[in-house]
Motif scaffolding. Structure first.
Motif, PDB file in Angstrom:
ATOM      1  N   SER A  14       0.834  -1.086  -0.012  1.00 32.73           N
ATOM      2  CA  SER A  14      -0.034   0.167   0.142  1.00 32.73           C
ATOM      3  C   SER A  14       0.775   1.449   0.054  1.00 32.73           C
ATOM      4  O   SER A  14       0.457   2.262  -0.815  1.00 32.73           O
ATOM      5  CB  SER A  14      -0.897  -0.079   1.417  1.00 32.73           C
ATOM      6  OG  SER A  14      -1.782  -1.222   1.259  1.00 32.73           O
ATOM      7  N   SER A  15       1.925   1.420   0.626  1.00 32.05           N
ATOM      8  CA  SER A  15       2.803   2.521   1.053  1.00 32.05           C
ATOM      9  C   SER A  15       3.609   2.604  -0.340  1.00 32.05           C
ATOM     10  O   SER A  15       3.773   3.736  -0.992  1.00 32.05           O
ATOM     11  CB  SER A  15       3.746   2.499   2.006  1.00 32.05           C
ATOM     12  OG  SER A  15       4.365   1.316   2.132  1.00 32.05           O
ATOM     13  N   LEU A  16       3.923   1.666  -1.033  1.00 31.31           N
ATOM     14  CA  LEU A  16       4.685   1.490  -2.320  1.00 31.31           C
ATOM     15  C   LEU A  16       3.840   2.156  -3.503  1.00 31.31           C
ATOM     16  O   LEU A  16       4.345   2.846  -4.228  1.00 31.31           O
ATOM     17  CB  LEU A  16       5.495   0.243  -2.443  1.00 31.31           C
ATOM     18  CG  LEU A  16       6.521   0.072  -1.481  1.00 31.31           C
ATOM     19  CD1 LEU A  16       7.015  -1.388  -1.717  1.00 31.31           C
ATOM     20  CD2 LEU A  16       7.867   0.986  -1.845  1.00 31.31           C
ATOM     21  N   GLN A  17       2.692   1.473  -3.387  1.00 29.74           N
ATOM     22  CA  GLN A  17       1.637   1.941  -4.396  1.00 29.74           C
ATOM     23  C   GLN A  17       1.291   3.423  -4.383  1.00 29.74           C
ATOM     24  O   GLN A  17       1.063   4.064  -5.392  1.00 29.74           O
ATOM     25  CB  GLN A  17       0.541   0.880  -4.449  1.00 29.74           C
ATOM     26  CG  GLN A  17      -0.578   1.348  -5.539  1.00 29.74           C
ATOM     27  CD  GLN A  17      -1.741   0.659  -5.305  1.00 29.74           C
ATOM     28  OE1 GLN A  17      -2.261   0.616  -4.269  1.00 29.74           O
ATOM     29  NE2 GLN A  17      -2.181  -0.043  -6.357  1.00 29.74           N
ATOM     30  N   THR A  18       1.154   3.797  -3.177  1.00 29.30           N
ATOM     31  CA  THR A  18       1.048   5.240  -2.823  1.00 29.30           C
ATOM     32  C   THR A  18       1.970   6.133  -3.492  1.00 29.30           C
ATOM     33  O   THR A  18       1.638   7.111  -4.052  1.00 29.30           O
ATOM     34  CB  THR A  18       0.874   5.512  -1.465  1.00 29.30           C
ATOM     35  OG1 THR A  18      -0.371   4.721  -0.761  1.00 29.30           O
ATOM     36  CG2 THR A  18       0.477   7.335  -1.459  1.00 29.30           C
ATOM     37  N   LYS A  19       3.269   5.753  -3.250  1.00 23.64           N
ATOM     38  CA  LYS A  19       4.471   6.566  -3.889  1.00 23.64           C
ATOM     39  C   LYS A  19       4.219   6.571  -5.427  1.00 23.64           C
ATOM     40  O   LYS A  19       4.418   7.552  -6.081  1.00 23.64           O
ATOM     41  CB  LYS A  19       5.534   6.123  -3.170  1.00 23.64           C
ATOM     42  CG  LYS A  19       6.943   6.893  -3.766  1.00 23.64           C
ATOM     43  CD  LYS A  19       8.349   6.392  -3.337  1.00 23.64           C
ATOM     44  CE  LYS A  19       9.287   7.410  -3.693  1.00 23.64           C
ATOM     45  NZ  LYS A  19      10.590   7.076  -3.046  1.00 23.64           N
ATOM     46  N   ALA A  20       4.053   5.242  -5.923  1.00 22.51           N
ATOM     47  CA  ALA A  20       3.963   5.136  -7.408  1.00 22.51           C
ATOM     48  C   ALA A  20       2.822   5.840  -8.095  1.00 22.51           C
ATOM     49  O   ALA A  20       2.978   6.688  -9.085  1.00 22.51           O
ATOM     50  CB  ALA A  20       3.632   3.541  -7.531  1.00 22.51           C
TER      51      ALA A  20
ATOM     52  N   MET B 149       6.362   0.192  -8.467  1.00 25.14           N
ATOM     53  CA  MET B 149       5.309  -0.946  -8.420  1.00 25.14           C
ATOM     54  C   MET B 149       5.936  -2.198  -8.724  1.00 25.14           C
ATOM     55  O   MET B 149       5.403  -3.218  -7.990  1.00 25.14           O
ATOM     56  CB  MET B 149       4.354  -0.523  -9.600  1.00 25.14           C
ATOM     57  CG  MET B 149       3.314   0.586  -9.294  1.00 25.14           C
ATOM     58  SD  MET B 149       2.410   0.285  -7.758  1.00 25.14           S
ATOM     59  CE  MET B 149       1.489  -1.246  -8.062  1.00 25.14           C
ATOM     60  N   ASP B 150       7.061  -2.351  -9.313  1.00 25.97           N
ATOM     61  CA  ASP B 150       7.793  -3.632  -9.498  1.00 25.97           C
ATOM     62  C   ASP B 150       8.096  -4.287  -8.120  1.00 25.97           C
ATOM     63  O   ASP B 150       7.993  -5.577  -7.787  1.00 25.97           O
ATOM     64  CB  ASP B 150       8.864  -3.648 -10.436  1.00 25.97           C
ATOM     65  CG  ASP B 150       8.493  -3.683 -12.003  1.00 25.97           C
ATOM     66  OD1 ASP B 150       7.345  -3.717 -12.308  1.00 25.97           O
ATOM     67  OD2 ASP B 150       9.303  -3.098 -12.662  1.00 25.97           O
ATOM     68  N   LYS B 151       8.373  -3.283  -7.396  1.00 27.25           N
ATOM     69  CA  LYS B 151       8.698  -3.730  -5.942  1.00 27.25           C
ATOM     70  C   LYS B 151       7.638  -3.915  -4.999  1.00 27.25           C
ATOM     71  O   LYS B 151       7.698  -4.961  -4.300  1.00 27.25           O
ATOM     72  CB  LYS B 151       9.739  -2.554  -5.303  1.00 27.25           C
ATOM     73  CG  LYS B 151      10.433  -2.899  -4.003  1.00 27.25           C
ATOM     74  CD  LYS B 151      11.026  -1.569  -3.487  1.00 27.25           C
ATOM     75  CE  LYS B 151      11.675  -1.692  -2.315  1.00 27.25           C
ATOM     76  NZ  LYS B 151      12.687  -0.810  -1.783  1.00 27.25           N
ATOM     77  N   ALA B 152       6.627  -3.202  -5.373  1.00 29.75           N
ATOM     78  CA  ALA B 152       5.427  -3.319  -4.727  1.00 29.75           C
ATOM     79  C   ALA B 152       4.574  -4.734  -4.792  1.00 29.75           C
ATOM     80  O   ALA B 152       4.459  -5.380  -3.882  1.00 29.75           O
ATOM     81  CB  ALA B 152       4.582  -2.177  -5.068  1.00 29.75           C
ATOM     82  N   ILE B 153       4.812  -5.060  -6.135  1.00 27.43           N
ATOM     83  CA  ILE B 153       3.969  -6.324  -6.393  1.00 27.43           C
ATOM     84  C   ILE B 153       4.536  -7.569  -5.765  1.00 27.43           C
ATOM     85  O   ILE B 153       4.172  -8.623  -5.543  1.00 27.43           O
ATOM     86  CB  ILE B 153       3.485  -6.378  -7.796  1.00 27.43           C
ATOM     87  CG1 ILE B 153       4.785  -6.513  -8.669  1.00 27.43           C
ATOM     88  CG2 ILE B 153       2.371  -5.458  -8.136  1.00 27.43           C
ATOM     89  CD1 ILE B 153       4.296  -6.637 -10.126  1.00 27.43           C
ATOM     90  N   LYS B 154       5.838  -7.364  -5.553  1.00 27.20           N
ATOM     91  CA  LYS B 154       6.779  -8.475  -4.977  1.00 27.20           C
ATOM     92  C   LYS B 154       6.630  -8.649  -3.508  1.00 27.20           C
ATOM     93  O   LYS B 154       7.368  -9.425  -2.620  1.00 27.20           O
ATOM     94  CB  LYS B 154       7.978  -8.370  -5.319  1.00 27.20           C
ATOM     95  CG  LYS B 154       8.353  -8.589  -6.747  1.00 27.20           C
ATOM     96  CD  LYS B 154       9.613  -8.306  -7.422  1.00 27.20           C
ATOM     97  CE  LYS B 154       9.824  -8.292  -8.996  1.00 27.20           C
ATOM     98  NZ  LYS B 154      11.119  -7.924  -9.577  1.00 27.20           N
TER      99      LYS B 154
END
Length: 374
Positions: free
Chosen positions: A256-262, A278-283
């Motif tokens: 959630s936090s990574l997606q927010t930044k993306a 997002m590549d990092k977030a989905i992992k």
């Protein structure tokens, strides 16, 4: 001492003589307040409301406009004003209060409380008058030098209304139309908040800097997401997103936090950086099968078909236990690529493994499969 006591008693008696008791409103004209919120901005109108039939029940239909309510500016025989408009109500002064700066009829008006008057004309436009003097009695002391704003309006025919009533309609995200309605007329004026997103951001900023939100990154993500969705205040939004990921005491690096930044980076036009995040977030272990699926759908919607396909394939590999959602994603991806054979195959697998909560949607899924086979 005796003189002082006598003087004190006299003052008390005088005070009591002039003190106001709570009694029914004069003429039965009930006091009312109506408030409308336009986003974070409140607009409140306080007024006294006469009725068409009058305090003794007399029928005044057809005798309101131009008779009970005078045309133009007149000498009412009391007070200092020799050229007074209608008080736009009865008894006391009608007032309007804005919590923030607004536009009335396209003209700027500062936050605050204003006296409200109305210039009623037999022919041609009428005029709303907003006065800096909100405390005088009615319009008996009206002074045009105290005008804050004048806005012309056109009255319209309306359904019969017994009691003079203020209200709001045509309520939008950034505006609403206030109106006075009485007997057979409605008299409107539009209230706009053109900078509503700036007000939201300022409010959020103050709340984030306060102490009431606790040690949670949720509010920081909410604020950053709002800015991204509306493409405002993006530099600060990026700092808020970073704080949600790595800020002291509250930062949590998850999907959630990574997606927010993306999302913020995407709003800034930094698509490559957004994709990396997002590549990092989905992992992340916190990336659910549904969250990854929705990201893939968003990529499809933006025309990034190959990238979406990669995400759908990764979702299927990462979540072999889910026999439905990953197949739906693959079916959508192959359809977008024009690969009917694999699209059909994955729709059939998805439908075969349809979960209970998706059964109401079976007609849609079967329709997608039918279109491909047809």
């Amino acid at each position: 001492m005796k003189k002082l006591l006598t003087l004190t008693l006299g003052m008390c008696v005088a005070t009591l003589m002039f003190a106001q008791l709570t009694v029914p409103p004069s003429g039965g004209n009930q006091k009312s307040t109506v408030t409308q919120w336009i986003g974070p901005v409140s607009v409140s109108i306080t007024y006294n409301s006469p009725d068409v039939h009058g305090p003794n029940g007399e029928d005044r239909k057809g005798h309101i406009w131009g008779e009970l309510v005078h045309y133009g500016f007149i000498d009412q025989g009391y007070g200092t004003s020799k050229s007074a408009p209608w008080r736009a109500g009865s008894n006391e002064n009608t007032t309007i209060t804005f919590s923030h700066d607004v536009k009335i009829g396209g003209k700027d008006l500062k936050a605050g409380t204003y006296g409200v008057f109305l210039d009623v004309e037999k022919e041609g436009p009428w005029t709303w008058i907003f006065s800096h003097n909100s405390t005088s009695w009615g319009s008996y002391f009206y002074n045009p030098k105290e005008d804050a704003l004048r806005v012309q309006t056109t009255p319209v025919d309306a359904a019969y209304t017994e009691w003079l009533t203020y209200g709001f309609d045509d309520r939008q995200l950034t505006s609403a139309t206030a109106y006075l309605q009485w007997e057979n007329k409605r008299v409107p004026f539009k209230v706009e908040v053109p900078n509503v997103n700036d007000i939201y951001v300022n409010t959020m900023r103050g709340e984030l800097e306060g102490t009431m939100l606790g040690f949670s990154n949720g509010p920081w993500m909410t604020a950053a997401q709002f800015c991204a969705q509306n493409k405002v205040n993006l530099d600060e939004a990026l700092r808020w997103a970073d704080n949600a990921i790595s800020g002291s005491f509250i930062g949590v690096e998850d999907f959630s936090s990574l997606q927010t930044k993306a999302l913020v980076l995407q709003a800034m036009g930094k698509d490559a950086e957004s994709d990396l995040i997002m590549d990092k977030a989905i992992k992340q272990p916190t990336a659910t099968v549904q969250a990854v699926h929705q990201y893939g759908k968003a990529l499809l919607a933006s025309g990034k078909t190959q990238k979406a396909m990669e995400v759908f394939k990764m979702n299927a590999q990462k979540h072999p236990e889910d026999k439905f959602t990953p197949y739906v994603g693959l079916a959508r991806g192959y359809t977008a690529l024009g690969d009917k054979k694999n699209a059909i195959k994955n729709w059939e697998l998805a439908i075969k493994n349809l979960p209970e909560n998706q059964k109401p949607n079976i007609a849609f899924y079967e329709g997608e499969l039918k279109k491909l086979k047809g």
